[in-house]
Design a protein around this motif. Structure first.
Motif, PDB file in Angstrom:
ATOM      1  N   VAL A 122      30.244  41.824 -28.946  1.00 54.34           N
ATOM      2  CA  VAL A 122      30.870  40.529 -28.697  1.00 54.34           C
ATOM      3  C   VAL A 122      30.648  40.235 -27.212  1.00 54.34           C
ATOM      4  N   ILE A 123      30.023  39.123 -26.911  1.00 56.18           N
ATOM      5  CA  ILE A 123      29.686  38.780 -25.521  1.00 56.18           C
ATOM      6  C   ILE A 123      30.769  37.878 -24.958  1.00 56.18           C
ATOM      7  N   ALA A 124      31.399  38.318 -23.883  1.00 57.74           N
ATOM      8  CA  ALA A 124      32.447  37.534 -23.232  1.00 57.74           C
ATOM      9  C   ALA A 124      31.877  36.829 -22.008  1.00 57.74           C
ATOM     10  N   GLY A 125      32.067  35.507 -21.959  1.00 55.02           N
ATOM     11  CA  GLY A 125      31.634  34.746 -20.800  1.00 55.02           C
ATOM     12  C   GLY A 125      30.155  34.465 -20.749  1.00 55.02           C
ATOM     13  N   GLY A 126      29.474  34.517 -21.882  1.00 59.78           N
ATOM     14  CA  GLY A 126      28.039  34.250 -21.891  1.00 59.78           C
ATOM     15  C   GLY A 126      27.482  34.269 -23.297  1.00 59.78           C
ATOM     16  N   THR A 127      26.168  34.342 -23.386  1.00 60.80           N
ATOM     17  CA  THR A 127      25.468  34.296 -24.664  1.00 60.80           C
ATOM     18  C   THR A 127      24.404  35.384 -24.710  1.00 60.80           C
ATOM     19  N   ALA A 128      23.772  35.511 -25.870  1.00 59.72           N
ATOM     20  CA  ALA A 128      22.661  36.451 -25.996  1.00 59.72           C
ATOM     21  C   ALA A 128      21.538  36.100 -25.026  1.00 59.72           C
ATOM     22  N   GLU A 129      21.317  34.821 -24.814  1.00 58.48           N
ATOM     23  CA  GLU A 129      20.281  34.402 -23.868  1.00 58.48           C
ATOM     24  C   GLU A 129      20.565  34.959 -22.477  1.00 58.48           C
ATOM     25  N   ASP A 130      21.847  34.990 -22.074  1.00 58.62           N
ATOM     26  CA  ASP A 130      22.203  35.541 -20.766  1.00 58.62           C
ATOM     27  C   ASP A 130      21.858  37.022 -20.678  1.00 58.62           C
ATOM     28  N   VAL A 131      22.036  37.746 -21.785  1.00 56.81           N
ATOM     29  CA  VAL A 131      21.698  39.173 -21.794  1.00 56.81           C
ATOM     30  C   VAL A 131      20.196  39.356 -21.619  1.00 56.81           C
ATOM     31  N   PHE A 132      19.403  38.585 -22.352  1.00 52.02           N
ATOM     32  CA  PHE A 132      17.955  38.733 -22.261  1.00 52.02           C
ATOM     33  C   PHE A 132      17.419  38.269 -20.911  1.00 52.02           C
ATOM     34  N   ARG A 133      18.142  37.384 -20.251  1.00 50.22           N
ATOM     35  CA  ARG A 133      17.730  36.942 -18.911  1.00 50.22           C
ATOM     36  C   ARG A 133      18.303  37.837 -17.817  1.00 50.22           C
ATOM     37  N   ARG A 134      19.041  38.880 -18.218  1.00 47.26           N
ATOM     38  CA  ARG A 134      19.658  39.855 -17.308  1.00 47.26           C
ATOM     39  C   ARG A 134      20.788  39.250 -16.482  1.00 47.26           C
ATOM     40  N   ALA A 135      21.308  38.085 -16.905  1.00 50.20           N
ATOM     41  CA  ALA A 135      22.474  37.526 -16.225  1.00 50.20           C
ATOM     42  C   ALA A 135      23.733  38.286 -16.615  1.00 50.20           C
ATOM     43  N   ILE A 136      23.723  38.900 -17.781  1.00 55.88           N
ATOM     44  CA  ILE A 136      24.790  39.799 -18.232  1.00 55.88           C
ATOM     45  C   ILE A 136      24.153  41.131 -18.543  1.00 55.88           C
ATOM     46  N   GLY A 137      24.683  42.183 -17.955  1.00 56.22           N
ATOM     47  CA  GLY A 137      24.085  43.498 -18.130  1.00 56.22           C
ATOM     48  C   GLY A 137      24.631  44.260 -19.319  1.00 56.22           C
ATOM     49  N   ILE A 138      23.822  45.148 -19.854  1.00 59.04           N
ATOM     50  CA  ILE A 138      24.236  46.107 -20.869  1.00 59.04           C
ATOM     51  C   ILE A 138      23.739  47.478 -20.429  1.00 59.04           C
TER      52      ILE A 138
END
Length: 343
Positions: free
Chosen positions: A195-211
């Motif tokens: 579950v992504i809080a404060g963003g979207t899957a696109e943010d993860v792939f753009r590295r704006a949200i880290g995993i």
């Protein structure tokens, strides 16, 4: 294979929940739109995502269940015909999309569903609450549910009287929800989704949200990364152990040869432990090398609990290659213990 492109298919960010019927063991796999959409997105980005990126992309297409495989193959291959006609129950669901003009396809398969979430949004506002229900949860044996936070904390959650699960999302980032049950005498993971809080899957792939993403290429580098995480949380570092390394190597080879994920059975850890070990635990991860296998352990709340436990003082780490037909995976085994005497 296509060259890697940086585009991300934003159509995957439209969320319409379609619940598949429960797959039966005596029927061929069911084609479902969620996996067709996931296959299409994989084709669009031009590569097969690794580690936590795959469940992120799957959830953005409204598939929160376990995936059993993603492969590229000719659209007219005997292997494809065999998978789509299989009635053994190994494949519960599938989806596909064209990969190249030459006739190859992306095939995504998933095992029969044991437990699936519903009424779940794959994104939430940071500082809000994520809410969901689990179909089939009441049929699980001694189920447990946990959430891994962006700060690598692990929170166990329970349903209320109506079956509703809820957890807070105070931090921006990805929260990993995992469901475990007792299968016979050992635990097994039946569900892991983000579950992504404060963003979207696109943010993860753009590295704006880290995993969690490992850079480790060998067991010693995994240990360094693990101990850096433990130190950042004021948890004592784990000491390497030649004894536990040897046990982890035996376990990794056994699991690779058998194609198993099982913690118990012939050649299990309890059978090969030397005397004098008071507490022990084991993590098993699989992936396309040490980096992916270790990254998958880091996004699993119940596996992360073992990594962060203050009960253990020593660790052994090893890997072995499981090579079957045209596929291969590295099996990563971590063995934790206290009471080790290296003399």
């Amino acid at each position: 294979m296509k060259s890697m492109r940086t585009c991300f298919c934003t159509a995957a960010l439209i969320f319409i929940f379609i619940c598949p019927r429960r797959a039966d063991a005596d029927e061929p796999p069911q084609r479902i739109p969620q996996l067709d959409s996931l296959a299409s997105d994989i084709s669009s980005i031009g590569y097969i995502p690794s580690g936590g990126e795959m469940p992120i992309l799957a959830a953005s297409n409204n598939w929160f269940g376990i995936l059993s495989g993603v492969r590229l193959m000719p659209g007219d291959s005997d292997e494809l015909d065999s998978i789509l006609a299989d009635t053994s129950g190994e494949w519960g669901y599938f989806g596909s999309a064209p990969w190249t003009p030459g006739g190859d396809i992306v095939l995504v398969t998933a095992p029969p569903s044991v437990c699936l979430p519903y009424n779940l949004e794959p994104t939430a506002a940071a500082g809000s609450e994520a809410v969901f229900y689990l179909e089939g949860y009441e049929l699980l044996s001694e189920p447990q549910t946990a959430v891994g936070t962006p700060g690598l904390e692990v929170l166990e959650i329970n349903p209320d009287s109506s079956g509703r699960f809820a957890f807070g999302t105070p931090l921006k980032g990805v929260y990993w929800v995992e469901v475990m049950q007792q299968s016979g005498s050992e635990p097994s993971i039946v569900l892991l989704f983000p579950v992504i809080a404060g963003g979207t899957a696109e943010d993860v792939f753009r590295r704006a949200i880290g995993i969690p993403v490992s850079r480790a290429a060998c067991p010693s580098e995994i240990l360094n990364e693990l101990n850096n995480i433990r130190r950042s949380r004021n948890i004592p570092a784990l000491e390497p152990s030649r004894t536990l390394d040897s046990l982890a190597s035996i376990r990794a080879r056994n699991l690779a040869c058998s194609g198993s994920f099982s913690h118990f059975g012939r050649g299990s850890l309890p059978e090969i432990l030397p005397e004098g070990i008071s507490m022990y635990g084991e993590n098993i991860g699989r992936g396309r090398g040490f980096q992916e296998a270790w990254s998958m352990i880091l996004i699993s709340p119940f596996h992360l609990q073992a990594c962060m436990s203050e009960t253990y003082t020593h660790i052994g780490i090893s890997g072995a290659v499981d090579s079957r037909e045209y596929e291969w995976q590295l099996v990563l085994v971590q063995v934790f213990a206290s009471g080790i005497d290296e003399e």
